[in-house]
Scaffold this motif. Structure first.
Motif, PDB file in Angstrom:
ATOM      1  N   LEU A  58      56.069 -75.407   2.938  1.00 51.51           N
ATOM      2  CA  LEU A  58      55.414 -74.789   1.786  1.00 51.51           C
ATOM      3  C   LEU A  58      55.613 -73.273   1.814  1.00 51.51           C
ATOM      4  N   PRO A  59      55.519 -72.611   0.670  1.00 47.65           N
ATOM      5  CA  PRO A  59      55.561 -71.147   0.678  1.00 47.65           C
ATOM      6  C   PRO A  59      54.368 -70.585   1.439  1.00 47.65           C
ATOM      7  N   GLY A  60      54.591 -69.469   2.113  1.00 46.49           N
ATOM      8  CA  GLY A  60      53.543 -68.875   2.926  1.00 46.49           C
ATOM      9  C   GLY A  60      52.798 -67.775   2.214  1.00 46.49           C
ATOM     10  N   PRO A  61      51.965 -67.049   2.940  1.00 44.43           N
ATOM     11  CA  PRO A  61      51.181 -65.959   2.346  1.00 44.43           C
ATOM     12  C   PRO A  61      52.088 -64.925   1.679  1.00 44.43           C
ATOM     13  N   GLY A  62      51.704 -64.491   0.498  1.00 46.44           N
ATOM     14  CA  GLY A  62      52.468 -63.491  -0.220  1.00 46.44           C
ATOM     15  C   GLY A  62      53.599 -64.045  -1.053  1.00 46.44           C
ATOM     16  N   SER A  63      53.928 -65.330  -0.887  1.00 44.19           N
ATOM     17  CA  SER A  63      54.991 -65.951  -1.670  1.00 44.19           C
ATOM     18  C   SER A  63      54.404 -66.630  -2.901  1.00 44.19           C
ATOM     19  N   PRO A  64      55.214 -66.793  -3.948  1.00 42.58           N
ATOM     20  CA  PRO A  64      54.729 -67.548  -5.111  1.00 42.58           C
ATOM     21  C   PRO A  64      54.374 -68.981  -4.699  1.00 42.58           C
TER      22      PRO A  64
END
Length: 268
Positions: A58-64
């Motif tokens: 999954l995308p992490g912190p700060g990513s869309p």
């Protein structure tokens, strides 16, 4: 009373737990995503930490955020989902401290995926995924029913004695609106006893919310405090009834294969 109120996150987490089991039991991806998106958390999903991002893809912190479909691989191997309904004074199923606990407590709900030891929390319209190895099994249906019956009877006696058990037409309409707002789209193969208890908990929660607003009758400050004391055990019993209903539903749905896609159920 903060314990009495139920946020949209509770409805979303209830939906996610049930449809996680339905997905494992053979429900179509379209039905699963329709139900999850219908719980008003359509802003996507994101891992809470870089480590969880690497683990899950999954995308992490700060990513869309990724779309809701990114939940499907996670839910497929989720194992048994546990619905958590934390409130101040009861953080069972969560770490004693940390970002997950703060976030879940603020939301009022989380879903633990016992297979990968993750927790999914509905936050501001999207889903956030954390690590969580803690567990909090729910009561069985019989225990939850008995506790709920006892607390309903106790609260009714207390409110009647206080002479605040009356309802106005406005209060009845408010109850109806709350029941509709909290309705959950349940999988079509949801076991009937679990579905019935979930519907009961939703209806009682609506009644409890209206009663806690003290709109049912003109009350004194003494009566308000007494009402709070009477409603607190009932509020806990209603939460545990919802958790028991979801746990029974998860167990039943996980053992079934739904085959061809079918329409969504509804617990009102």
């Amino acid at each position: 009373m903060a314990l009495v109120s139920v946020s949209g996150a509770v409805r979303a987490a209830t939906t996610l737990a049930l449809w996680s089991a339905a997905w494992q039991g053979g429900a179509s991806p379209d039905d699963v995503l329709q139900a999850i998106d219908g719980a008003d958390h359509r802003a996507g999903v994101r891992a809470a930490t870089d480590e969880i991002a690497v683990m899950t893809g999954l995308p992490g912190p700060g990513s869309p955020t990724a779309g809701s479909a990114a939940l499907l691989p996670l839910l497929r191997d989720a194992g048994e989902a546990q619905l958590l309904l934390p409130y101040p004074g009861d953080l069972r199923g969560l770490p004693t401290s940390g970002e997950l606990t703060v976030t879940a407590l603020d939301a009022g709900a989380a879903v633990t995926l016992t297979g990968p030891s993750l927790a999914v929390v509905p936050v501001n319209g999207h889903w956030r995924v954390f690590a969580n190895s803690a567990r909090h099994p729910a009561d069985d249906l019989a225990q939850a029913h008995d506790r709920l019956d006892d607390e309903v009877a106790r609260a009714t006696r207390s409110l009647t004695a206080l002479d605040v058990a009356r309802q106005s037409d406005g209060a009845r309409e408010r109850v109806r609106q709350l029941i509709l707002a909290d309705a959950v789209s349940t999988p079509p193969d949801m076991p009937r006893p679990a579905s019935a208890l979930l519907a009961t908990s939703i209806s009682l929660q609506a009644l409890l919310t209206v009663a806690d607003s003290h709109d049912t009758a003109t009350v004194t400050s003494y009566q308000m405090a007494a009402v709070d004391d009477a409603l607190r055990p009932l509020a806990i019993a209603i939460r545990e009834a919802r958790r028991a209903a979801v746990a029974a539903g998860v167990r039943g749905l996980g053992r079934r294969s739904t085959g061809a896609p079918r329409g969504l159920g509804r617990s009102l």
